[in-house]
Enzyme design. Structure first.
Site, mmCIF file in Angstrom:
data_model
loop_
_atom_site.group_PDB
_atom_site.id
_atom_site.type_symbol
_atom_site.label_atom_id
_atom_site.label_comp_id
_atom_site.label_asym_id
_atom_site.label_seq_id
_atom_site.Cartn_x
_atom_site.Cartn_y
_atom_site.Cartn_z
ATOM 1 N N ASP A 160 45.872 41.482 45.365
ATOM 2 C CA ASP A 160 44.415 41.505 45.365
ATOM 3 C C ASP A 160 43.956 42.920 45.005
ATOM 4 O OD1 ASP A 160 41.704 41.332 45.970
ATOM 5 O OD2 ASP A 160 42.048 40.051 47.712
ATOM 6 N N HIS A 172 39.769 32.602 38.952
ATOM 7 C CA HIS A 172 39.142 33.796 39.516
ATOM 8 C C HIS A 172 39.246 34.972 38.538
ATOM 9 C CE1 HIS A 172 37.652 36.267 42.788
ATOM 10 N NE2 HIS A 172 38.607 37.153 42.554
#
Lengths: 413, 413
Positions: B232, B324
């Site tokens: 992330d 995403h």
């Protein structure tokens, strides 16, 4: 079973859950994870670093063996992070189901503590930094009864103490899962893996998190400083010392407890605002030790023996009778406990600036003979009671460890 | 003021609180702590280790400077532990009181981040392991108004998004105190010190804790893995790189923000149980990256540039439009943000096995120009929305840093 390769995990799931996991979308996830768990398995030299692909790190790769005569997580030097989770067994869990549950959880623990993804781990990359992870299981009276076993005499809630303000949401429970590691991500991932595998059998009753100094933030072997600033645990039996085994490991109880111990876990709220209003001499008098280095008020160094007979020039004891040090000390040789506690500090509510305290954790061969008399003396008179309030309490039998072919609890059920 | 010796602290308290601290038992505690703070001050070589008496440790003694053109805690490589605390100003706090508060808090932060006990620290021993502690202050619209200052245009709650399920107990606030350190005891102690000094001026509105891997548990510079197992933050401006300053530090806003930035903090609950039902190919399609190493589905390594034009043999994009990765990518050059988020994992309630997610934290020169367009695209279409729910949201102006004679906010009030 713990030693078998990842590939056979699917048949284990099949056995446990009657094939339910094989139906629908779940199957692909489970099989995918199995395949990946294989791909990410540690290399032959036993380290996960090469599989992780980020290079070896001293903190991340450190391993504590899972199998052995005793469970890990008792003698293990305390890790930075601890999580204590209590579960209540579902009403339909019988001895056979208990056996299945303990086998699965032991297998998960055997893997994840060694830096290997448990079977059906859907985030196997998170398992690759064990960081001295230990998983220790404890049994409450409800679990022992469900197993049809004989409980140790002391396996029941502690007698009530005058200082107690216990709340059920931090007390009791059938099964304890105690995780410890030097990395908080490792704890989070391991806790989730174990709770996922436990949830067919038991519901989470409470979960409490604690912390100490980070790995590498203080010299190894230092005594923990609690949030009152006190050195906490100076007088503590040392694993490997002459009397440790006798003080900690069960003897004379039911046979299945041989190699086991007991855990008393108390959530002790600390009134930091009240403590702030006490000056340092007052604090040191309450504790009986110097705050700076933990030396008894009659001594020069932390581990000096206190001299309870020493008097001030005006004739009062230097270490007061009401001090924590004096009240917690017993003249009965076996009345000692092994402490391994943690600080807690949660988000404050209602205008306060702190919700902090201590997850007091002590291990002893016999709760009634060792813990209770000490706590009774402290309950009667201990100046520290002024600023500390037990708000949770639980007693668990910590069964012995298991071998690679067994599971924790296999001596009981 | 920040540079003056501990001994003058009493007069500072006297000045601030009109002598109240001098009355009664408090005075002895304060004076005692002053004396001790002096005794425990770091030695001339700048390390706290000798004063601590436990030997130097790499993790514990690491310092991040407090004073500078920018506040620390933004460009600082993320520490293991973070705590974000929002406070609401008391109704009687005017510009003069704000000034006093910011001066005290800045002085506390200047000391505690350097391993020195703040003035009136009653547990000064807990301050001696800074462990890369940073304290970063942020201002909500309420504080800027109270100061009589001009707020940046973007300093207001974010526009509502369809995915939001915001709860007031994790949203908004007048003053942010953001602490970060590699040691959880350090964070707990510093938070308490600052909140004690803030409480005459403001009440705690919310407090949120997050974590990453421990210091030494993974190679430095690794991208964080969140609790979904995803890497992330792969595409993130790098402090020191050509465009970092332009993306992050304020330009064109009110003059007092020169050298400052903005923080968007979103508490994003992650449905780990739902995510578990998705197989690895499904997860990788949702993200647009491989879980194992974070490489885009069209690439071989984490930092490879994704090829959004690449098609599968049957003609679909390899990186799906709903992924995403695709949705968060902008074609507008300045539409980028600097993320510095943390995992959270709290005690689950009501039969669940997890209450986990992400404390999403992003810094950018202008919230409206940089954060909002990205979030709007993700709100419209992002497969990850299926398993993520924003439950808290706050926007703060992060003012510039200060010099040794100033305080954070001295350009505003």
């Amino acid at each position: 079973m713990a030693g078998e390769p990842g590939g056979s995990g699917f048949s284990r799931r099949h056995l446990l859950f009657g094939g339910a996991a094989a139906a629908g979308a779940g199957a692909a996830a489970v099989l995918g994870a199995q395949a990946l768990a294989g791909a990410l398995a540690p290399t032959e030299d036993g380290t996960a670093a090469s599989a992780r692909g980020v290079g070896a790190t001293a903190v991340g790769d450190a391993l504590v063996p899972f199998h052995g005569a005793h469970q890990a997580g008792v003698e293990t030097p305390p890790q930075t992070h601890a999580r204590f989770i209590a579960l209540d067994l579902r009403s339909d869990v019988d001895a056979a189901a208990l056996r299945r549950m303990l086998r699965v959880l032991s297998d998960d623990a055997a893997r994840v503590t060694q830096g290997r993804a448990p079977l059906a781990d859907s985030e196997p990359e998170l398992a690759l930094a064990p960081a001295r992870l230990t998983v220790t299981f404890g049994f409450g009276p409800g679990l022992v009864a469900r197993a049809g076993g004989i409980a140790p005499d002391w396996l029941r809630p502690l007698p009530p103490f005058g200082v107690d303000r216990l709340r059920p949401e931090w007390s009791d429970g059938d099964l304890l899962i105690h995780l410890g590691a030097d990395d908080p991500v490792t704890v989070a991932h391991a806790a989730r893996m174990l709770l996922k595998d436990a949830r067919s059998f038991a519901n989470v009753r409470w979960s409490q998190q604690g912390f100490r100094r980070a790995a590498g933030a203080e010299a190894s072997g230092s005594t923990m400083r609690n949030l009152f600033g006190q050195l906490d645990g100076t007088v503590n039996p040392v694993p490997g010392s002459a009397d440790f085994d006798e003080l900690v490991w069960s003897n004379g109880g039911p046979g299945w407890m041989a190699g086991g111990t007991s855990l008393v876990l108390r959530r002790i709220a600390m009134d930091l605002d009240g403590w702030d209003r006490v000056d340092r001499p007052g604090r040191e008098a309450a504790v009986g030790r110097r705050l700076r280095d933990g030396a008894p008020l009659t001594g020069a160094r932390e581990h000096d023996e206190p001299d309870f007979a020493a008097l001030t020039p005006v004739g009062f004891p230097v270490i007061a009778d009401y001090s924590h040090l004096r009240r917690s000390r017993s003249d009965v040789p076996g009345e000692r406990i092994f402490r391994r506690g943690y600080n807690y500090d949660e988000a404050p509510a209602g205008g306060a600036v702190s919700d902090a305290g201590l997850l007091f954790a002590s291990y002893q061969a016999d709760v009634d003979r060792q813990f209770v008399p000490i706590q009774r003396r402290l309950d009667e008179l201990d100046l520290l009671n002024e600023w500390t309030t037990p708000v949770g309490s639980a007693v668990f039998a910590i069964p012995p460890g298991c071998g690679p072919d067994g599971y924790v609890g296999d001596s009981l059920v």
